[in-house]
Design a protein around this motif. Structure first.
Motif, PDB file in Angstrom:
ATOM      1  N   ALA A 115       0.835  -1.203   0.000  1.00 44.35           N
ATOM      2  CA  ALA A 115       0.000   0.000   0.000  1.00 44.35           C
ATOM      3  C   ALA A 115       0.874   1.258   0.000  1.00 44.35           C
ATOM      4  O   ALA A 115       0.583   2.232  -0.698  1.00 44.35           O
ATOM      5  N   LEU A 116       1.959   1.240   0.761  1.00 44.93           N
ATOM      6  CA  LEU A 116       2.813   2.423   0.859  1.00 44.93           C
ATOM      7  C   LEU A 116       3.578   2.659  -0.442  1.00 44.93           C
ATOM      8  O   LEU A 116       3.567   3.766  -0.983  1.00 44.93           O
ATOM      9  N   VAL A 117       4.225   1.611  -0.969  1.00 42.85           N
ATOM     10  CA  VAL A 117       5.077   1.842  -2.142  1.00 42.85           C
ATOM     11  C   VAL A 117       4.248   2.124  -3.400  1.00 42.85           C
ATOM     12  O   VAL A 117       4.726   2.781  -4.322  1.00 42.85           O
ATOM     13  N   ASN A 118       3.002   1.690  -3.403  1.00 38.88           N
ATOM     14  CA  ASN A 118       2.171   1.949  -4.576  1.00 38.88           C
ATOM     15  C   ASN A 118       1.236   3.147  -4.403  1.00 38.88           C
ATOM     16  O   ASN A 118       0.363   3.394  -5.244  1.00 38.88           O
ATOM     17  N   GLY A 119       1.407   3.863  -3.302  1.00 37.49           N
ATOM     18  CA  GLY A 119       0.556   5.045  -3.097  1.00 37.49           C
ATOM     19  C   GLY A 119      -0.902   4.685  -2.881  1.00 37.49           C
ATOM     20  O   GLY A 119      -1.808   5.379  -3.337  1.00 37.49           O
ATOM     21  N   ARG A 120      -1.130   3.574  -2.183  1.00 41.22           N
ATOM     22  CA  ARG A 120      -2.510   3.175  -1.882  1.00 41.22           C
ATOM     23  C   ARG A 120      -2.739   3.088  -0.380  1.00 41.22           C
ATOM     24  O   ARG A 120      -3.623   2.361   0.069  1.00 41.22           O
ATOM     25  N   TRP A 121      -1.940   3.810   0.392  1.00 45.68           N
ATOM     26  CA  TRP A 121      -2.015   3.651   1.845  1.00 45.68           C
ATOM     27  C   TRP A 121      -3.293   4.213   2.415  1.00 45.68           C
ATOM     28  O   TRP A 121      -3.765   3.784   3.451  1.00 45.68           O
ATOM     29  N   ASP A 122      -3.874   5.181   1.785  1.00 44.48           N
ATOM     30  CA  ASP A 122      -5.187   5.647   2.235  1.00 44.48           C
ATOM     31  C   ASP A 122      -6.220   4.929   1.381  1.00 44.48           C
ATOM     32  O   ASP A 122      -6.318   5.150   0.180  1.00 44.48           O
ATOM     33  N   ALA A 123      -7.012   4.047   2.020  1.00 49.73           N
ATOM     34  CA  ALA A 123      -7.894   3.144   1.277  1.00 49.73           C
ATOM     35  C   ALA A 123      -9.158   3.820   0.757  1.00 49.73           C
ATOM     36  O   ALA A 123      -9.902   3.209  -0.015  1.00 49.73           O
ATOM     37  N   ILE A 124      -9.402   5.067   1.145  1.00 50.25           N
ATOM     38  CA  ILE A 124     -10.739   5.625   0.892  1.00 50.25           C
ATOM     39  C   ILE A 124     -11.152   5.579  -0.584  1.00 50.25           C
ATOM     40  O   ILE A 124     -12.298   5.266  -0.898  1.00 50.25           O
ATOM     41  N   GLY A 125     -10.194   5.863  -1.479  1.00 48.49           N
ATOM     42  CA  GLY A 125     -10.535   5.873  -2.900  1.00 48.49           C
ATOM     43  C   GLY A 125     -11.073   4.529  -3.358  1.00 48.49           C
ATOM     44  O   GLY A 125     -12.147   4.429  -3.973  1.00 48.49           O
ATOM     45  N   GLU A 126     -10.333   3.492  -3.014  1.00 51.08           N
ATOM     46  CA  GLU A 126     -10.743   2.148  -3.407  1.00 51.08           C
ATOM     47  C   GLU A 126     -12.042   1.720  -2.737  1.00 51.08           C
ATOM     48  O   GLU A 126     -12.892   1.059  -3.334  1.00 51.08           O
ATOM     49  N   LEU A 127     -12.182   2.092  -1.469  1.00 51.85           N
ATOM     50  CA  LEU A 127     -13.410   1.717  -0.751  1.00 51.85           C
ATOM     51  C   LEU A 127     -14.624   2.360  -1.421  1.00 51.85           C
ATOM     52  O   LEU A 127     -15.679   1.731  -1.563  1.00 51.85           O
ATOM     53  N   LEU A 128     -14.478   3.613  -1.847  1.00 52.54           N
ATOM     54  CA  LEU A 128     -15.591   4.298  -2.512  1.00 52.54           C
ATOM     55  C   LEU A 128     -15.957   3.611  -3.825  1.00 52.54           C
ATOM     56  O   LEU A 128     -17.135   3.483  -4.161  1.00 52.54           O
ATOM     57  N   GLU A 129     -14.933   3.139  -4.545  1.00 51.35           N
ATOM     58  CA  GLU A 129     -15.221   2.438  -5.816  1.00 51.35           C
ATOM     59  C   GLU A 129     -16.072   1.198  -5.595  1.00 51.35           C
ATOM     60  O   GLU A 129     -16.807   0.772  -6.476  1.00 51.35           O
ATOM     61  N   GLY A 130     -15.949   0.612  -4.397  1.00 49.30           N
ATOM     62  CA  GLY A 130     -16.689  -0.625  -4.122  1.00 49.30           C
ATOM     63  C   GLY A 130     -18.125  -0.406  -3.667  1.00 49.30           C
ATOM     64  O   GLY A 130     -18.834  -1.369  -3.377  1.00 49.30           O
ATOM     65  N   LEU A 131     -18.573   0.854  -3.609  1.00 50.25           N
ATOM     66  CA  LEU A 131     -19.892   1.127  -3.015  1.00 50.25           C
ATOM     67  C   LEU A 131     -21.059   0.314  -3.593  1.00 50.25           C
ATOM     68  O   LEU A 131     -21.910  -0.150  -2.835  1.00 50.25           O
ATOM     69  N   PRO A 132     -21.121   0.100  -4.920  1.00 54.37           N
ATOM     70  CA  PRO A 132     -22.239  -0.710  -5.426  1.00 54.37           C
ATOM     71  C   PRO A 132     -22.249  -2.121  -4.827  1.00 54.37           C
ATOM     72  O   PRO A 132     -23.305  -2.645  -4.451  1.00 54.37           O
ATOM     73  N   GLN A 133     -21.044  -2.721  -4.681  1.00 53.45           N
ATOM     74  CA  GLN A 133     -20.994  -4.054  -4.069  1.00 53.45           C
ATOM     75  C   GLN A 133     -21.332  -4.001  -2.584  1.00 53.45           C
ATOM     76  O   GLN A 133     -21.881  -4.944  -2.036  1.00 53.45           O
ATOM     77  N   VAL A 134     -20.985  -2.890  -1.944  1.00 58.27           N
ATOM     78  CA  VAL A 134     -21.313  -2.729  -0.525  1.00 58.27           C
ATOM     79  C   VAL A 134     -22.827  -2.819  -0.355  1.00 58.27           C
ATOM     80  O   VAL A 134     -23.336  -3.521   0.523  1.00 58.27           O
ATOM     81  N   ALA A 135     -23.551  -2.134  -1.244  1.00 61.67           N
ATOM     82  CA  ALA A 135     -25.010  -2.135  -1.152  1.00 61.67           C
ATOM     83  C   ALA A 135     -25.550  -3.556  -1.301  1.00 61.67           C
ATOM     84  O   ALA A 135     -26.477  -3.959  -0.592  1.00 61.67           O
ATOM     85  N   ALA A 136     -24.931  -4.347  -2.194  1.00 61.18           N
ATOM     86  CA  ALA A 136     -25.393  -5.716  -2.413  1.00 61.18           C
ATOM     87  C   ALA A 136     -25.182  -6.559  -1.155  1.00 61.18           C
ATOM     88  O   ALA A 136     -26.081  -7.297  -0.724  1.00 61.18           O
ATOM     89  N   VAL A 137     -23.997  -6.451  -0.554  1.00 64.38           N
ATOM     90  CA  VAL A 137     -23.713  -7.237   0.652  1.00 64.38           C
ATOM     91  C   VAL A 137     -24.633  -6.788   1.791  1.00 64.38           C
ATOM     92  O   VAL A 137     -25.195  -7.615   2.523  1.00 64.38           O
TER      93      VAL A 137
END
Ligand code: SF4
Lengths: 199, 471
Positions: free
Chosen positions: A166-188
């Motif tokens: 996460a650190l070396v790829n600049g993904r240490w703050d998960a919020i962006g990715e978590l937001l992308e998953g919102l449609p699946q969140v609604a399904a679960v």
């Protein structure tokens, strides 16, 4: 959100010795009375520093401006207060090197882009001695090579793969990715009555 | 189907997807917030222009900073007042349920969830507070998160997390009279160490847990984090269902029966895999007291404070020396008889009705020793109300305790309840870290509520079984 890729961190080091350093020591509770994280640096190890009467490593003029905090085992145990890694970062540190970390602290630090790497005790002693002998020595935490380098030495570092990644790829703050998953969140959520049923 | 643990089932039910960093996007079905770790999260949300994704799944209360002697706003501490106002405003703005001081349902967040029936089996629960593990008593996977993750839950109802390993902890047989749930967890942490649980969720079971009430289970799960385990749980059973029935947020009618069927099914299957198993005998657990500066530094009431010379390793020796120097206690001397200045009965570990009831039964007709400041702080307004109804508050007052309003109080001393100088406090709370109770040199001895009462009436650490003739 484009986040910085955190790969190498170089700077001067300072050792705060001890095992099981808890978050109440890193930032005593009275400093949690705030609605933003700004200004937390003043509380970093405040009680330990006061008790040491100016003799705490963080108050040693030779270590001012250090970027790498070096400590012992089970660093950051105790409360989940993110104020602890925030205070460390606001005080100018950009990495922590220790023998090991309490889990919540480690996760909180990673989430704000503060790498917490682990090194063997003997290696921590060596880097500690080197920093004590020459406070201006440059210490490098290299997350690509997983090495700690100082004064011609290189010793191995370890870190949980997911955090390193996460650190070396600049993904240490998960919020962006978590937001992308919102449609699946609604399904679960829809499959779980306690979440979907109106309260 | 392969037998699965409760942890595996709940994790699978709440998994949204795998993230690029290898972690899981995990749905957090229930989110609890309080005044200390939430304002920055709402600030981050505003900075990013995000809304709260599922406002009906976040519940708020005030506990950490709220004064326990003054209950009308504005509070005399302007910073505390600002934080409490910020919570109120954030909840109103985002449509979040807020159990405030006027609700009659305010209290320590880890008491409010169970009391309201919000805490349920088979759920995931997160809160910006490490003692969220308390809710695991109901068979939930519950853990503390940092403020950035509070933001993540507000914005997405999920966080990024790696699964934990599961350690089954069996406590077999029976506890001896005068030994409580608090002793079980202090003994366990002493046995496995303060970081023994790193990477694990603890599944507690065995005859002792089967017999435990929900409140006792909560006491143990509460302190999982003191042993390094971020989560700890007990499989749901009839005791769990009986506790939840008819609570305000528990399912009602036909939905109740369906829920109970689901809750039964979520318990660990016989023969499921555990990454580790530890078994203790209930009979071996003594009333336990801490003497040092972390919750693993505990001993039985009949034991002596460790001496540095007796340490098994150089590390242990350093740890003992550091603890003794801070605690100003003599290594090698009995812990029994250690003079105290303050007795504190409260916190999310031990401020439930059963705690006050049990202590009141022994305290009747006794007096707090001269010169001892004794404070009792119910964990919630509901506990406070029932104590008043049963006359328990009167027993405490007549014995010489100050009886306060609900909150965290002297557990972390962010409100005016603090130790002064190097006062030493017999405390039913969960942390004995340096400076924890509000004075940088203050000293804390963790123990069960009944042991706190024994210390209060004798003015020194005492064996409650002798003081109160328990047998
Ligand atoms: S009672 Fe103590 S441990 Fe529990 S939530 Fe409050 S401050 Fe934290």
């Amino acid at each position: 959100m484009a986040l910085a890729k955190i790969i190498t961190i170089s700077g001067r080091g300072v050792v705060v010795p001890g095992n099981d350093i808890d978050t109440d020591r890193i930032i005593p509770a009275r400093f949690l009375k705030c609605v933003t994280f700004d200004g937390l640096a003043a509380g970093l190890f405040a009680d330990d520093r006061k008790a040491a009467g100016g003799g705490h490593p963080l108050d040693d003029p030779r270590h001012q401006g250090a970027a790498i905090l070096i400590s012992g085992a089970n660093f950051g145990c105790g409360s989940s207060r993110e104020h602890a890694p925030q205070a460390i970062r606001k005080a100018g540190f950009r990495a922590v090197v220790a023998e090991g970390y309490a889990e919540i602290f480690f996760g909180n630090a990673t989430n704000i882009g503060l790498p917490c790497v682990s090194a063997a005790r003997a290696d921590l002693q060596r880097v500690g001695q080197a920093v004590a002998a020459d406070p201006a020595l440059s210490v490098t935490v290299d997350l690509a090579a997983m090495q700690l380098r100082f004064g011609g030495n290189a010793v191995p570092l370890t870190m949980r793969d997911s955090a390193r990644d996460a650190l070396v790829n600049g993904r240490w703050d998960a919020i962006g990715e978590l937001l992308e998953g919102l449609p699946q969140v609604a399904a679960v959520a829809g499959r779980l009555p306690y979440v979907s049923a109106p309260a | 189907m392969t037998p699965r643990s409760l942890f595996e089932k709940v994790w699978a039910d709440h998994t949204v997807r795998q993230l690029a960093n290898g972690q899981t996007q995990l749905l957090i079905g229930t989110h609890l917030i309080h005044e200390v770790t939430s304002p920055q999260a709402f600030g981050m949300l505003r900075d990013l222009g995000l809304k709260v994704a599922m406002p009906h799944r976040t519940f708020a209360t005030v506990d950490h900073i709220v004064p326990t002697d003054q209950r009308t706003e504005p509070f005399s501490d302007p910073l505390a007042d600002e934080m409490i106002k910020a919570l109120k405003k954030n909840c109103a703005e985002h449509g979040i349920t807020y159990f405030d001081l006027n609700s009659g349902r305010q209290g320590i967040v880890h008491m409010v969830g169970p009391e309201q029936g919000i805490t349920q089996p088979g759920t995931t629960i997160a809160c910006g507070d490490s003692h969220t593990s308390t809710h695991g008593a109901f068979g939930a996977i519950a853990f503390g998160i940092g403020t950035s993750q509070v933001r993540d839950v507000l914005a997405t109802q999920t966080i990024s997390l790696s699964p934990m390993k599961v350690r089954r902890i069996n406590v077999t047989g029976r506890l001896r009279p005068g030994v409580y749930a608090k002793d079980v967890i202090l003994h366990l942490i002493r046995t496995l160490g303060v970081n023994g649980g790193t990477g694990y969720a603890y599944e507690y079971g065995g005859e002792v847990f089967d017999r435990f009430s929900m409140e006792e289970r909560m006491t143990v799960c509460n302190m999982s984090i003191e042993g390094g385990a971020r989560a700890g749980y007990v499989n749901p059973d009839e005791t769990t269902f009986a506790y939840l029935k008819d609570r305000p947020y528990a399912p009602q009618g036909a939905a109740w029966d369906e829920a109970v069927a689901r809750w039964r099914a979520v318990a660990s299957d016989p023969g499921c895999h555990y990454d580790d198993v530890v078994t203790l005998r209930g009979e071996d657990i003594p009333p336990t007291v801490t003497w040092g500066i972390n919750p693993g530094q505990g001993i039985g009431i009949d034991e002596n404070i460790p001496a540095p010379q007796a340490a098994g390793s150089a590390d242990e020796r350093t740890a003992i020396e550091e603890a003794l120097a801070y605690m100003k206690l003599p290594g090698g001397a009995p812990i029994k008889g250690t003079r105290i200045d303050v007795a504190f009965l409260g916190s999310c570990t031990n401020a439930r009705l059963s705690d006050f009831k049990e202590v009141a039964a022994y305290l009747k007709g006794r007096k707090v020793a001269p010169g001892i400041k004794a404070i009792a702080v119910p964990g919630s307004q509901l506990v406070s109300a029932v104590c008043a109804e049963l006359g328990i508050d009167r027993v405490f007052r007549e014995a010489g305790f100050e009886w306060r309003e609900a909150g965290c109080s002297m557990c972390l001393a962010m409100n005016p309840d603090k130790l002064v100088g190097d006062q030493i406090c017999a405390s039913s709370s969960n942390r004995n870290f340096k400076g924890r109770q509000g004075s940088p040199t203050g000293r804390t001895l963790l123990m069960s509520p009944v042991m706190v009462a024994a210390a209060a009436v004798t003015g020194a650490v005492a064996d409650a079984r002798e003081v109160f003739a328990v047998n």
